[in-house]
Write an enzyme that holds these catalytic residues in place. Structure first.
Site, PDB file in Angstrom:
ATOM      1  N   SER A  63       0.852  -1.138   0.158  1.00 37.53           N
ATOM      2  CA  SER A  63      -0.200   0.083  -0.293  1.00 37.53           C
ATOM      3  C   SER A  63       0.998   1.074  -0.005  1.00 37.53           C
ATOM      4  CB  SER A  63      -0.777   0.111   1.279  1.00 37.53           C
ATOM      5  OG  SER A  63      -1.607   1.309   1.293  1.00 37.53           O
ATOM      6  N   LYS A  71      -1.145  -0.865  -4.416  1.00 36.25           N
ATOM      7  CA  LYS A  71      -1.874  -0.114  -4.274  1.00 36.25           C
ATOM      8  C   LYS A  71      -1.654   1.230  -3.969  1.00 36.25           C
ATOM      9  CE  LYS A  71      -4.654   0.149   0.323  1.00 36.25           C
ATOM     10  NZ  LYS A  71      -5.373  -0.851   1.135  1.00 36.25           N
ATOM     11  N   LYS A 106      -2.828   5.420  -2.816  1.00 38.24           N
ATOM     12  CA  LYS A 106      -4.025   6.059  -2.101  1.00 38.24           C
ATOM     13  C   LYS A 106      -4.346   7.207  -2.797  1.00 38.24           C
ATOM     14  CE  LYS A 106      -4.106   3.679   2.004  1.00 38.24           C
ATOM     15  NZ  LYS A 106      -5.288   3.142   2.534  1.00 38.24           N
ATOM     16  N   ASP A 157      -6.874   3.120  -3.359  1.00 45.22           N
ATOM     17  CA  ASP A 157      -7.652   3.205  -2.116  1.00 45.22           C
ATOM     18  C   ASP A 157      -7.975   4.525  -1.686  1.00 45.22           C
ATOM     19  OD1 ASP A 157      -8.910   2.788   0.473  1.00 45.22           O
ATOM     20  OD2 ASP A 157      -7.073   1.797   1.223  1.00 45.22           O
ATOM     21  N   GLU A 198     -10.984   0.819  -3.859  1.00 46.43           N
ATOM     22  CA  GLU A 198     -11.312   0.350  -2.365  1.00 46.43           C
ATOM     23  C   GLU A 198     -12.042   1.456  -1.726  1.00 46.43           C
ATOM     24  OE1 GLU A 198      -7.835  -0.965  -0.631  1.00 46.43           O
ATOM     25  OE2 GLU A 198      -8.837  -1.043   1.511  1.00 46.43           O
ATOM     26  N   ASP A 221     -13.829  -1.846   2.325  1.00 47.61           N
ATOM     27  CA  ASP A 221     -12.954  -1.873   3.602  1.00 47.61           C
ATOM     28  C   ASP A 221     -13.668  -1.404   4.848  1.00 47.61           C
ATOM     29  OD1 ASP A 221     -11.035  -1.687   5.657  1.00 47.61           O
ATOM     30  OD2 ASP A 221      -9.570  -0.566   4.382  1.00 47.61           O
ATOM     31  N   LYS A 235     -10.068  -7.247   7.124  1.00 47.74           N
ATOM     32  CA  LYS A 235      -9.095  -6.740   8.320  1.00 47.74           C
ATOM     33  C   LYS A 235      -9.849  -7.251   9.581  1.00 47.74           C
ATOM     34  CE  LYS A 235      -7.679  -2.484   6.212  1.00 47.74           C
ATOM     35  NZ  LYS A 235      -7.692  -0.915   6.434  1.00 47.74           N
ATOM     36  N   GLY A 261      -4.301  -4.458   5.625  1.00 50.21           N
ATOM     37  CA  GLY A 261      -3.348  -4.208   6.722  1.00 50.21           C
ATOM     38  C   GLY A 261      -3.805  -2.836   7.723  1.00 50.21           C
TER      39      GLY A 261
END
Ligand code: OSB
Ligand code: MG
Length: 391
Positions: free
Chosen positions: A158, A184, A186, A211, A236, A261, A285, A313
């Site tokens: 991430s 991934k 952000k 995400d 996400e 998520d 998660k 995570g």
């Protein structure tokens, strides 16, 4: 007619674990707040962290100890939970409720804590410590207990929001050089299409996902649809935690699969999201859903429904990372998770053998319980607060 509710609500699945552990004689909990410096700042749509504040739980039992981690962050920006709130609820309500009994099994923990609303990350950390203690006492690995079918799992990373798209391309390039098999990035409003385009243009067909950490509203659907051209694995959590209906509407407007998520706070929430068409992929998660046992229930549900899941995570230490690797080795985890090496976030971890990347994979520990040993010196060095409760 059904009996009045006595054990479990109608949506609950039977206990998924094939072979429960023996109970443990719980004698106490030691909770510590730790501050671990991050190798570099981690920026999401909700903020920047430079130090990982985390609560480490040590369960003290007649047959030895067990370790868990409460994955809250210092501020309630990802979800409503935060470290001081988790510290308070764990010490004031949750740990005393568990210590009330002479013996308990890990499988009983969630039910015993159910009267206390919410605070799932706090509950998950306590449950993991009890589970680790029980498994260590039996010499049984967590992966085997949860139903792992792989001895290593593919490792995704991430990547936080960087200064600009060029810096993002540099950062992603370094992780690809390390061997991470999925990237991934952000995103947030104003840092979405150009950042994604820069990574896609620089690296071609790499497995890539984004995400948003709930930074958008349905009014942004046109912008989010621009991401369709990048062939992303998924987007996400574009919308708010409680926006299941809006996620379903957005999913109809996008070609990119919508993954949830923050919204998936329980197996029930997962069932609702799938029924509504709010998600076609789920990030699991354990902290967010109240523990590894609830996480397995969501895995089982999604597997039955043919919905892919992956392991998310929360910048875990070596404790949570070991457990995440075990979880990610279940058969329904068909997409690479955020189960990166310890060095992704930390120069110094609190376990003696932090996870490393080998050929783009992280090994599932095979020792008893979590299968990792605590580095007592690091644990001590990073401690900023401590409290012990005994029966
Ligand atoms: O949304 O997945 C998220 C970290 C903290 C809070 C929320 C998230 C994240 C990450 C990091 O993306 C994933 C990791 O621990 O590797
Ligand atoms: Mg996320």
């Amino acid at each position: 007619m059904p009996e009045p509710r006595e054990t479990a609500p109608a949506y609950a699945e039977p206990m998924p674990i094939a072979r429960p552990t023996a109970s443990v004689a719980l004698e106490g909990f030691e909770l510590r707040v730790l501050h671990l410096p991050l190798v570099s700042p981690f920026t999401t749509s909700f903020g920047t962290e430079t130090v990982r504040e985390v609560i480490v739980v040590r369960a003290l039992t007649a047959d030895g100890e067990g370790w868990g981690e409460i994955v809250t962050q210092a501020d309630p920006l990802y979800s409503s939970e935060y470290t001081q709130g988790a510290w308070d609820v764990a010490l004031r309500f949750l740990a005393p409720a568990l210590l009330d009994r002479p013996r308990l099994a890990p499988e009983d923990v969630a039910g015993m804590l159910e009267p206390f609303k919410g605070h799932r990350m706090a509950k998950a950390g306590l449950e993991l410590a009890v589970l680790d203690a029980a498994l260590r006492a039996e010499g049984r690995p967590l992966g085997e207990y949860l139903g792992a079918v792989h001895d290593r799992v593919p490792s995704g990373v991430s990547v936080g929001i960087q200064r600009d798209p060029a810096a993002l391309v540099d950062a992603v390039g370094r992780y690809l050089d390390d061997g991470y098999v999925r990237i991934k990035i952000k995103i947030k409003p104003g840092r979405d299409v150009a950042d994604t385009a820069a990574v896609r243009d620089a690296f071609g067909t790499i497995p890539l996902q984004v995400d948003a950490n709930s930074a958008y509203t349905l009014a942004d659907a046109a912008t989010l649809a621009e991401l369709d051209r990048f062939d992303l694995l998924l987007i996400e959590q574009p919308l708010q935690e409680d926006d299941l209906v809006d996620h379903a509407e957005l999913a109809r407007q996008l070609r990119t699969p919508v993954c949830l998520d923050e919204s998936i706070v329980s197996d029930k929430a997962a069932a609702d999201a799938l029924a509504l068409g709010a998600a076609s992929v789920i990030n699991i998660k354990a902290g967010r859903v109240g523990g590894y046992l609830e996480a397995v229930r969501i895995h089982d549900r999604c597997r039955d429904a043919g919905v892919p899941v992956w392991c998310g995570g929360m910048l875990e230490t070596g404790i949570g990372r070991a457990a995440n690797a075990a979880l990610a080795a279940l058969p329904g985890f068909t997409l690479p998770g955020d189960v990166s090496a310890s060095s992704r976030f930390y120069t110094r971890d609190i376990v003696t053998e932090p996870a490393v990347l080998e050929d783009g994979h992280v090994r599932v520990p095979t020792g008893p319980g979590l299968g990792v040993e605590i580095d007592r010196v690091a644990w001590e060095d990073f401690t900023v607060a401590r409290e012990t409760l005994t029966r």
